[in-house]
Design an enzyme around this catalytic site. Structure first.
Site: not given
Length: 245
Positions: A171-172, A113
């Protein structure tokens, strides 16, 4: 008396960045600085590790700037602003500061991010389809950042970057195959990513305040995980996690 603390290994790669970098703990005690920080400020690393980061304050930075910074840190979100500090020579230093809080337990799973536009990350309303596609690129961006950082790191604790990369990349992903970026399903998703997926949802996405949502109470977040076991989450891991509370 100066405190001596150890820098968590997950953060050491940031010392390789070209900008001046200062790393502190949650109490603002300096854990480490990089070479650029030493050159810019004139302060030697050995003399400032263990002291509070505010030691270079000039008292010329306006109060509103400090209040804005403190509010952001309470919410565990990044902050940027201008501080008026003093170098070792006494010269004033108008420094453009970015402070990014990291929870070490997350193993930097959302490091990707850092490459996302802030206008999208902190947008208070719903994302457009285009903006959602950009956000869904952050696991791939994170894996790329990790690989670039790891080429310069040669610490003894690094046996394999595979676990860290698996967490960042997957992780998504969701148990039912509706996640991103690869739409993996069930046990195709690495175990470590399935575990962090639950921790990420409960302690990061749901129970913390975001620009686009209020924080959820812990009970509501746990109920969400229970309702979504077998869909979003590995059902066995979800049940085990819930049983710990």
């Amino acid at each position: 008396m100066k405190t001596t603390l150890q820098l968590p290994f997950q953060l050491k790669g940031f010392l390789e960045l070209g900008d001046a970098v200062l790393i502190t703990d949650s109490n603002h005690i300096i854990l480490d600085v990089n070479d650029t920080y030493q050159k810019v400020t004139g302060f030697e690393k050995s003399k400032i590790i263990g002291v509070k980061a505010g030691f270079i304050k000039s008292n010329l930075t306006n109060k509103e700037t400090y209040c804005s910074m403190k509010d952001s840190l309470k919410q565990q979100i990044p902050w940027s602003g201008i501080f008026v500090n003093r170098k070792k020579s006494g010269e004033l230093w108008h420094s453009s500061i970015t402070i990014t809080p990291f929870k070490i337990a997350s193993i930097l799973h959302d490091i990707g991010k850092a490459g996302m536009p802030e206008g999208i990350l902190y947008k208070p309303g719903a994302l457009s389809i285009y903006e959602r596609k950009i956000i869904e690129m952050h696991p791939l961006t994170g894996a790329d950042i990790l690989n670039k950082m790891s080429k310069e790191i040669n610490y003894d604790f690094i046996k394999s970057m595979e676990v860290a990369e698996n967490i960042i990349l997957y992780h998504h992903e969701k148990w039912d195959g509706t996640g991103y970026p690869f739409q993996l399903k069930g046990e195709q998703i690495p175990l470590e990513a399935r575990v962090v997926s639950i921790v990420d949802v409960l302690f990061d996405a749901l129970t913390t305040c975001r620009p686009y949502k209020d924080s959820w109470p812990e009970g509501k977040a746990l109920a969400f995980i229970d309702e979504n076991k077998g869909k979003h989450f590995d059902p066995l891991i979800a049940e085990t996690f819930i049983s710990l509370f």
